[in-house]
Design an enzyme around this catalytic site. Structure first.
Site, PDB file in Angstrom:
ATOM      1  N   GLY A   1       0.830  -1.189   0.000  1.00 50.13           N
ATOM      2  CA  GLY A   1       0.000   0.000   0.000  1.00 50.13           C
ATOM      3  C   GLY A   1       0.866   1.240   0.000  1.00 50.13           C
TER       4      GLY A   1
ATOM      5  N   SER B   1       0.468   8.508   2.972  1.00 51.12           N
ATOM      6  CA  SER B   1       0.762   9.902   2.692  1.00 51.12           C
ATOM      7  C   SER B   1       2.264  10.136   2.511  1.00 51.12           C
ATOM      8  CB  SER B   1       0.209  10.766   3.804  1.00 51.12           C
ATOM      9  OG  SER B   1       0.388  10.136   5.040  1.00 51.12           O
TER      10      SER B   1
ATOM     11  N   LYS C   1       8.417  -0.037   5.415  1.00 46.60           N
ATOM     12  CA  LYS C   1       7.809   1.250   5.058  1.00 46.60           C
ATOM     13  C   LYS C   1       8.912   2.184   4.587  1.00 46.60           C
ATOM     14  CE  LYS C   1       4.999   4.957   6.953  1.00 46.60           C
ATOM     15  NZ  LYS C   1       4.267   5.395   8.128  1.00 46.60           N
TER      16      LYS C   1
ATOM     17  N   ASP D   1      -3.917   9.495  13.630  1.00 49.36           N
ATOM     18  CA  ASP D   1      -4.351   9.004  12.314  1.00 49.36           C
ATOM     19  C   ASP D   1      -4.961   7.619  12.406  1.00 49.36           C
ATOM     20  OD1 ASP D   1      -4.813   9.247   9.632  1.00 49.36           O
ATOM     21  OD2 ASP D   1      -2.769   8.763   9.007  1.00 49.36           O
TER      22      ASP D   1
END
Ligand SMILES: *[C@@H]1O[C@H](CO)[C@@H](O)[C@H](O)[C@H]1NC(C)=O
Ligand SMILES: *[C@@H]1O[C@H](CO)[C@@H](O)[C@H](O)[C@H]1NC(C)=O
Ligand SMILES: *[C@@H]1O[C@H](CO)[C@@H](O)[C@H](O)[C@H]1NC(C)=O
Ligand SMILES: *[C@@H]1O[C@H](CO)[C@@H](O)[C@H](O)[C@H]1NC(C)=O
Ligand SMILES: *[C@@H]1O[C@H](CO)[C@@H](O)[C@H](O)[C@H]1NC(C)=O
Length: 946
Positions: free
Chosen positions: A649, A652, A671, A779
């Site tokens: 995925g 931001s 990540k 978030d």
């Protein structure tokens, strides 16, 4: 006037066109008779000229079938010996081809209806021999050439001639105007030219509808129209008529008078005869639409306008040279929906009585010399959609707060006047505003109200050339529809808020000539539609962003900011000398690679120090894992070269890849931060900082940090996590079918959902209440909740996490302790107060948790398109809860099924919904703490059915 007025006028015009559709004759069915050979042959010839018949309307037109009187569209007359075609009705059949001249042999034809098709070619002059023809409809085709003169000689019985909307040209042959039985004559929307006969009104005494709209006619409006006592509609608009408009004193039945877009009138201010015809119109007691805009009418605004029909709905006098003041007697025109007197020479005050015109939807008085203040009575016009007083120069006083009552306004322009005082909150609360709010070029003072957040659908906001002070409100980040922002020439201070980055539709952003300081946020780089960024003449500093759309230096204006540097070379700014660590790490210039390496090493050292210190203190759960030293090369290998097939995925600030360590087969999630994005570095720091100190079974575990240089020599920052077997909650709540995988039947039962909710609440409780320094996640959303093989929820993605200020701030955490949040989390999940620039708080996380829980129970995303205009996920559930019995359809279908099977009870679902609604309260004070929520969810008596 803006195009909005045009749209409204056009729609009114459309309505008139619909009203004016000629009444087509009913077509009677006739009995079967033996036929006349001539008509049969003529019809067959007519069919031959048809090149396309998509509905198969002509399939019945063949010799082998029934008599031609039974063919589709053919009606025969019984009054004549043998059968003769009386009506040929082939309207709206999508026919193309030409009109066969053989139609002229249907000598008993009274009605020929070929309108709304695609006929091309000429109008056959043979039609002129149809001496019995009464109605000829050829409108809305693509016919070319002129009107055959023959039509004026054979067709003595013609009552209706409709040639509207074709490609016809030339002059109208004089004999046409001798067809004295004509009632309706339409030449509109063609290319005809020439003058109309002066005696038109005498030649055509029965005329009801005369339309030549949108052609190239010249000369004067026939004076004899004053004799046309049957006239209902006169449409002369969009031509080149000149001279006076005759008195219409005989036209008692007139309803539509459109003479707009010509050159009528003398243009003389003192010539009151120019508008004399308006007085004569008082006889027309059913007058509905009067459009005289875009002409050359002079003279003073006649008081007699007040005596026009009270049925008048449209009065458009815009773009003329009319002087004088608006008569207060206009209050009589109570049905008026559109009043446009813009671009004239009107002066004096706006009469208070304008407030009586309660049907008004469009009021445009812009570009006159109107003075005085805007009457409070404007607030009575609750149907107003468009209101413009722009460009009067002389209007003064304050903006009346009563405008707040005009709750249907989509266009408000008070620009270029002398208005003073503050911008009333009531104006900023007009959520209906979707087109334009223009208050520019006045003397407005005070701050830009934070209520600007209400203007969620607004397209253009212009507050330029005023005396506004204070900062650009963060809440402007809620104006998601905005395309144009103009704040030029005010006294604004502070910095340009980062949070405007969510406004992805911005095309023009002008804050030039203010007193703004700080750096230019990078967010503009990502505004794909940006055409102008004008920040000139402020006191901004630092590097000018140069990526994304800002690669094109011509769209950014930076003059008059002496402390700016960098940017694309076209800007001719001095290069930046990279003092700051952050700058160095961000830059890709070879020159500073050394600096970059040093700072990266410093940074790594910091991380390692934190790590070691922590391990020393607590004894790390991740002892073995943290020995995992992963280089860029090993991650490259593990993720198969960061291939797209391994992409889990993108978020931001970067992308997440699945990887398998070749050594031991451990699966990991990597990540990778996209350092082109300035915020990404902050995000990386935030995440490292957050994760290094914390350990909880419901938080995603970090395995290691990788900070280095990639194959291209660019900085590379990544975090390596444990990979959880069951993906994110998002995938479970909203499964997507992927072409490359067999469809999964993902679904979580109510019990599983409640367990995940308890997991997430436990993690939040830990972050909020059990860490040394409270941490706000900022978030929380289904994407950031990962499920392990036992479907236990783990909260991940700390990219936006914030530490709350505490007494023993250490230097590293203070750099992350921003008092206001620049990045607002994710739309739908972020609490409303963040949009107003409020401090981040643990209550903010509680809000997101509430939304998350509502989503888990209803299966609906907070961003579902049904939620708008005051309806959101919370109010949706709240109103469902208030209904008795509770509408179970509001629930996710899977839960609904469980309810039907009596696997769960409705009471328990309702109890959880109520908790969720409380968490998602608008006001932070009304929300429970996460500890209270957790206690409630875990209480053995509460979920006794789970
Ligand atoms: C129509 O009449 C003309 C003469 O007026 C003739 O030449 C033509 O053949 C006729 N057409 C049909 C289809 O009868
Ligand atoms: C002739 O018209 C009849 C209907 O009236 C239709 O059933 C038949 O198919 C048509 N024949 C041809 C050859 O088009
Ligand atoms: C058919 O129409 C033609 C032309 O009007 C006419 O001359 C003829 O007499 C008619 N025939 C019959 C049988 O009606
Ligand atoms: C013209 O005809 C088409 C096809 O029948 C129709 O869709 C369209 O609305 C018509 N246009 C006007 C202006 O009447
Ligand atoms: C601009 O802002 C600074 C402080 O940020 C202030 O001292 C100065 O007076 C301001 N200038 C104007 C013209 O308002």
């Amino acid at each position: 006037m803006g195009s909005s007025g045009g749209t409204i006028k056009m729609s009114v015009f459309g309505a008139i066109m619909a009203l004016l559709q000629f009444v087509n004759p009913a077509v009677a069915s006739e009995d079967y008779y033996t036929g006349n050979e001539t008509d049969r042959l003529a019809l067959l010839e007519f069919k031959v000229a048809i090149s396309s018949d998509p509905f198969g309307s002509f399939s019945s037109w063949n010799d082998s079938s029934a008599h031609f009187c039974k063919w589709q569209g053919v009606t025969c007359s019984t009054r004549h010996r043998g059968d003769r075609v009386a009506v040929l009705d082939l309207r709206s059949l999508k026919l193309s081809g030409s009109i066969s001249p053989h139609v002229g042999n249907l000598s008993f034809l009274t009605k020929l209806l070929l309108n709304d098709n695609g006929f091309t070619g000429l109008i056959p002059p043979e039609i002129g021999s149809l001496g019995r023809l009464q109605h000829l409809y050829l409108s809305n085709n693509s016919l070319t050439g002129g009107v055959p003169e023959a039509l004026g000689r054979g067709l003595k019985n013609l009552q209706v001639l409709d040639l509207y909307l074709n490609d016809l040209s030339g002059e109208i042959p004089a004999p046409i105007f001798n067809l004295s039985l004509l009632r309706c004559l339409s030449f509109s929307w063609n290319h005809f030219h020439g003058a109309l006969p002066w005696n038109l009104g005498i030649l055509l005494p029965k005329l009801q509808n005369f339309a030549v709209y949108a052609n190239e006619f010249t000369g004067s409006v026939p004076a004899s129209l004053s004799n046309a006592s049957n006239l209902v509609a006169l449409q002369l608009g969009y031509n080149r008529f000149t001279g006076r408009v005759p008195s219409m004193a005989s036209s008692r039945n007139l309803r539509y008078l459109m003479i707009d877009h010509n050159s009528l009138g003398s243009g003389d201010d003192d010539d009151d005869d120019d508008l004399g015809f308006l007085s004569s119109l008082t006889i027309a007691s059913r007058l509905d639409i009067l459009d005289m805009s875009h002409n050359n009418f002079g003279g003073t605004f006649p008081e007699q306008v007040a005596n026009l029909s009270t049925r008048l709905r449209t009065l458009d006098m815009g773009s003329n040279r009319i002087s004088g003041k608006i008569p207060s007697g206009m209050r009589n025109l109570i049905r008026l929906q559109l009043f446009d007197a813009s671009s004239n020479n009107l002066s004096g005050k706006i009469p208070w009585s304008i407030g009586n015109l309660q049907s008004l939807e469009s009021l445009d008085l812009s570009y006159n010399k109107i003075s005085g203040s805007v009457p409070l009575s404007i607030g009575n016009l609750s149907r107003l959609v468009l209101f413009s007083l722009g460009g009067n120069r002389h209007l003064d006083g304050e903006i009346p707060v009563s405008i707040g009552n005009c709750s249907k306004l989509i266009f408000l322009d008070l620009s270029d006047n002398n208005l003073r005082g503050i911008i009333p909150l009531e104006v900023m609360s007009l959520t209906s505003l979707s087109r334009v709010l223009n208050l520019s070029r006045n003397g407005l003072t005070g701050v830009i109200p934070a209520e600007v957040r209400n203007l969620k659908n607004l397209g253009s906001l212009d507050l330029s050339h005023n005396l506004l002070s204070g900062e650009i409100p963060h809440s402007m980040g809620s104006c998601l529809g905005i395309e144009v922002v103009n704040l030029r020439e005010n006294l604004l201070q502070g910095s340009i808020p980062d949070c405007l980055g969510v406004l992805r539709g911005i095309q023009r952003f002008d804050v030039s000539v203010n007193n703004l300081t700080g750096e230019i946020p990078d967010v503009f780089q990502d505004m794909k539609f940006l055409q102008l960024l004008n920040i000139s003449y402020n006191d901004l500093e630092g590097e000018v962003p140069r990526r994304g759309v800002l690669k094109n230096g011509s769209i950014i204006l930076v003059a008059g900011n002496s402390r700016l540097c960098g940017g694309v070379p076209e800007l001719e700014l001095p290069p930046c000398n990279f003092k700051g660590l952050k700058k160095a790490i961000l830059s890709k210039k070879w020159k500073i690679v050394i600096a970059s390496t040093i700072s990266s090493m410093l940074f790594l050292t910091l991380i390692v120090i934190f790590w070691i210190r922590k391990r020393g203190k607590q004894g790390s759960v991740a002892d073995d894992d943290s020995k995992l030293q992963l280089s860029y090369q090993r991650l490259l290998k593990a993720t198969n070269g960061f291939s797209t097939t391994n992409l889990l995925g993108t978020g931001s600030y970067g992308s997440v890849y699945r990887g398998v360590l070749t050594e031991n087969g451990t699966t990991i999630a990597v990540k990778v931060f996209n350092l082109d994005h300035r915020g990404a570095f902050k995000s990386f720091l935030a995440e490292c900082e957050a994760l290094k100190n914390i350990r909880h079974r419901n938080l995603v575990k970090i395995l290691t940090v990788c900070s280095g240089v990639d194959r291209q020599g660019n900085d590379f920052k990544a975090l390596v996590y444990e990979l959880l077997a069951n993906g994110s909650l998002e995938e479970w709540l909203h499964p997507v079918e992927r072409a490359d995988e067999p469809p999964k039947s993902l679904s979580l039962s109510f019990r599983q959902r409640m367990n995940v909710a308890i997991n997430v609440a436990s993690a939040l409780d830990y972050l909020h209440h059990q860490c040394e320094t409270p941490i706000v996640h900022c978030d929380l959303k289904p994407n950031n909740i990962l499920l392990d093989e036992d479907k236990v929820g783990h909260v991940g993605d700390f990219g936006l996490a914030r530490f709350l200020r505490s007494s023993d701030d250490n230097p590293c955490t203070t750099s992350l302790t921003s008092s206001t949040i620049g990045i607002k989390g994710t739309i739908g999940y972020a609490p409303p107060e963040y949009g107003m620039g409020n401090e981040v708080s643990t209550q903010g996380d509680v809000y997101s948790f509430g939304i998350l829980l509502l989503e888990m129970l209803t299966g609906r995303r907070p961003t579902n398109e049904i939620f708008e205009e005051g309806l959101n996920l919370r109010t949706f559930v709240q109103s469902a809860l208030s209904q008795i019995p509770f509408p179970t359809e509001a629930l996710d279908p899977i839960l609904l099924n469980e309810l039907r099977l009596r696997q769960i009870s409705k009471e328990i679902v309702i109890a959880v919904l109520k908790i969720s609604v409380a968490c998602a309260s608008e006001s932070p004070q009304e929300r429970p703490s996460i500890s209270q929520v957790l206690a409630r969810l875990k209480n053995p008596h509460f979920p006794n059915h789970i």
